[in-house]
Design a protein around this motif. Sequence first.
Motif, PDB file in Angstrom:
ATOM      1  N   ILE A 169       0.790  -1.297  -0.001  1.00 18.21           N
ATOM      2  CA  ILE A 169       0.111   0.015  -0.134  1.00 18.21           C
ATOM      3  C   ILE A 169       0.887   1.223  -0.025  1.00 18.21           C
ATOM      4  O   ILE A 169       0.686   2.153  -0.813  1.00 18.21           O
ATOM      5  CB  ILE A 169      -0.902  -0.102   1.246  1.00 18.21           C
TER       6      ILE A 169
ATOM      7  N   LYS B   3       2.241   1.890  -3.499  1.00 19.55           N
ATOM      8  CA  LYS B   3       1.156   2.227  -4.119  1.00 19.55           C
ATOM      9  C   LYS B   3       0.873   3.799  -4.179  1.00 19.55           C
ATOM     10  O   LYS B   3       1.230   4.394  -5.264  1.00 19.55           O
ATOM     11  CB  LYS B   3      -0.114   1.564  -4.056  1.00 19.55           C
TER      12      LYS B   3
ATOM     13  N   ALA C 136      -3.508  -4.501  -1.206  1.00 16.68           N
ATOM     14  CA  ALA C 136      -3.103  -3.004  -1.397  1.00 16.68           C
ATOM     15  C   ALA C 136      -4.235  -2.696  -2.782  1.00 16.68           C
ATOM     16  O   ALA C 136      -4.630  -1.578  -2.583  1.00 16.68           O
ATOM     17  CB  ALA C 136      -1.652  -2.758  -2.016  1.00 16.68           C
TER      18      ALA C 136
END
Length: 146
Positions: free
Chosen positions: A5, A8, A139
């Motif tokens: 995450i 990202k 994610a």
Amino acid sequence: MNKAIYYKYLFIVAGFWNISTVLVFGIFAPLISGFLPFFGLFQHTREIYFWLYAFLILAGMSGIKYFLVGLDITKNHLVVSTGLMAKFGFFILILGSFILGIIAWPLFLMGVINLIFCGLFIEFYVNYKKLLPSDIGNAYSYRKNS
């Protein structure tokens, strides 16, 4: 926090940084007479806009590419490596220009931010292989994890 995450959002923020910088320079440079001189970029002729907008097009395209990496961190790793080289090269150019007194501190600060992104991109490369496939899947999952 799930590292996938984090990565990202790292690339989404990197893309947003490039695109927002391009928009600010692209809009304000021709409209505000003191905008470029604030960054130490003095405009003696109109031809500077050719080079400015050529650079902004390339920087904007890089921002879009970083954003695409953020949409799926399992793909487009060549974008990350070329972006890493471009951001580091940009920092070296900025650092040399700042030392020689060619540019002002606000542009140097922008170069430092690009250097920070370089470090974060390197950290992505070092840790990407250690990510679990389930973390990457989570994610990009749109359901709330409990």
